[in-house]
Design an enzyme around this catalytic site. Structure first.
Site, PDB file in Angstrom:
ATOM      1  N   TYR A 178       6.858  -9.776   7.037  1.00 45.16           N
ATOM      2  CA  TYR A 178       6.583  -8.143   7.245  1.00 45.16           C
ATOM      3  C   TYR A 178       7.551  -7.684   7.967  1.00 45.16           C
ATOM      4  O   TYR A 178       7.327  -9.247   9.415  1.00 45.16           O
ATOM      5  CB  TYR A 178       5.196  -8.052   6.718  1.00 45.16           C
ATOM      6  CG  TYR A 178       4.890  -7.771   5.480  1.00 45.16           C
ATOM      7  CD1 TYR A 178       4.955  -7.199   4.236  1.00 45.16           C
ATOM      8  CD2 TYR A 178       4.102  -9.822   4.439  1.00 45.16           C
ATOM      9  CE1 TYR A 178       4.299  -6.676   3.729  1.00 45.16           C
ATOM     10  CE2 TYR A 178       3.237  -8.799   3.886  1.00 45.16           C
ATOM     11  CZ  TYR A 178       3.804  -7.992   2.972  1.00 45.16           C
ATOM     12  OH  TYR A 178       3.147  -7.597   1.756  1.00 45.16           O
TER      13      TYR A 178
ATOM     14  N   ASP B 176       1.161  -0.921   0.227  1.00 42.84           N
ATOM     15  CA  ASP B 176      -0.237   0.283  -0.053  1.00 42.84           C
ATOM     16  C   ASP B 176       0.813   1.730   0.060  1.00 42.84           C
ATOM     17  O   ASP B 176       2.104   1.440   0.316  1.00 42.84           O
ATOM     18  CB  ASP B 176      -1.176   0.102   1.288  1.00 42.84           C
ATOM     19  CG  ASP B 176      -2.219  -1.108   1.353  1.00 42.84           C
ATOM     20  OD1 ASP B 176      -2.452  -2.196  -0.259  1.00 42.84           O
ATOM     21  OD2 ASP B 176      -2.813  -1.599   2.509  1.00 42.84           O
TER      22      ASP B 176
END
Length: 271
Positions: free
Chosen positions: A120, A56
């Site tokens: 992540y 994003d």
């Protein structure tokens, strides 16, 4: 010189701060748009890329993996140096390699579908006063967080679960069921690092999990609250989506048969 079509794989690193995410948009202000522009300038061909995981706006990539097809004959070092010539300082190709590719076969390398797992990292600055030097690079929480409480809470998320509670309403994944292999929470001074390893992630999943763990860390909720959230499968009961600033796509794992470069990639805030 041009020849038969071949599949090239790139390891791409980027600072997501100035970009509107990875995926191409009409305004062209995305990492994918800028990378494809650089590839097209270098190859003098139209190049379409496929990535391992779409990030994003504001989210960073320590090692995004990308593939594309081309007929251009170049050695791998030329791909790195040549494409980087056309990239801005916030994006860089770190490595390039060619993988076996037969358009008539189904078992070809694919940056997204060949990935076995993703990792992540979220870097959090936990201090009463924000740091301008970490702006865009780390999330910030001014209330003191209890790392042990967050570690206890995170254990409820391990294994295969329906993670509907932690997916965004815009998530397009076919199934909310994912396998969380590990969640590691470390602290160095005022920095806290969350490292999440799963087969795949839902849209906003990491930021929603981190936001809920923060509620446990600051004492607003008990560690067992994470299990209640998971079992409830209702997004509205979890914490708000946390800021994107400290989120990094850290590592994509593939079968060794593809022989992709194995570089040591470290978060610069943690090295």
């Amino acid at each position: 010189m041009n020849g038969e079509s071949k599949r090239i794989v790139l390891g791409v690193q980027y600072d997501g701060t100035p970009w509107q995410g990875w995926q191409t948009q009409l305004n062209g202000l995305t990492v994918q748009d800028r990378l494809e522009f650089a590839l097209s300038k270098f190859t003098l061909q139209t190049v379409s890329t496929v990535c391992a995981g779409r990030t994003d706006a504001g989210v960073h990539g320590l090692e995004q993996v990308v593939h594309f097809d081309t007929t251009l004959e170049r050695d791998m070092s030329s791909w790195v140096r040549g494409v980087n010539t056309f990239l801005p300082p916030s994006i860089a190709v770190r490595w390039a390699t060619e993988v076996a590719h037969n358009p008539d076969e189904q078992d070809n390398f694919h940056a997204r579908f060949s990935a076995r797992s993703r990792m992540y990292q979220y870097v959090l600055y936990n201090n009463p006063v924000r740091s301008p030097l970490l702006e865009g690079k780390a999330g910030w929480v001014f209330r003191k967080l209890d790392v042990e409480r967050m570690r206890t809470a995170a254990q409820h998320l391990l294994g295969e679960h329906d993670f509907s509670t932690f997916r965004s309403v815009q998530c397009q994944a076919k199934s909310p069921v994912k396998s969380m292999y590990s969640i590691k929470i470390e602290q160095r001074g005022d920095l806290i690092m969350f490292t999440l390893h799963a087969n795949a992630f839902l849209h906003h999943m990491v930021r929603n999990i981190v936001g809920s763990l923060i509620y446990v860390g600051n004492g607003a909720q008990q560690p067992d609250w994470l299990k209640e959230l998971l079992d409830g499968r209702d997004r509205k009961f979890a914490a708000p989506t946390f800021m994107p600033d400290g989120l990094y796509l850290a590592k994509i794992d593939y079968d060794p048969k593809w022989q992709l470069p194995q570089l040591e990639v470290q978060n610069f805030l943690w090295s």
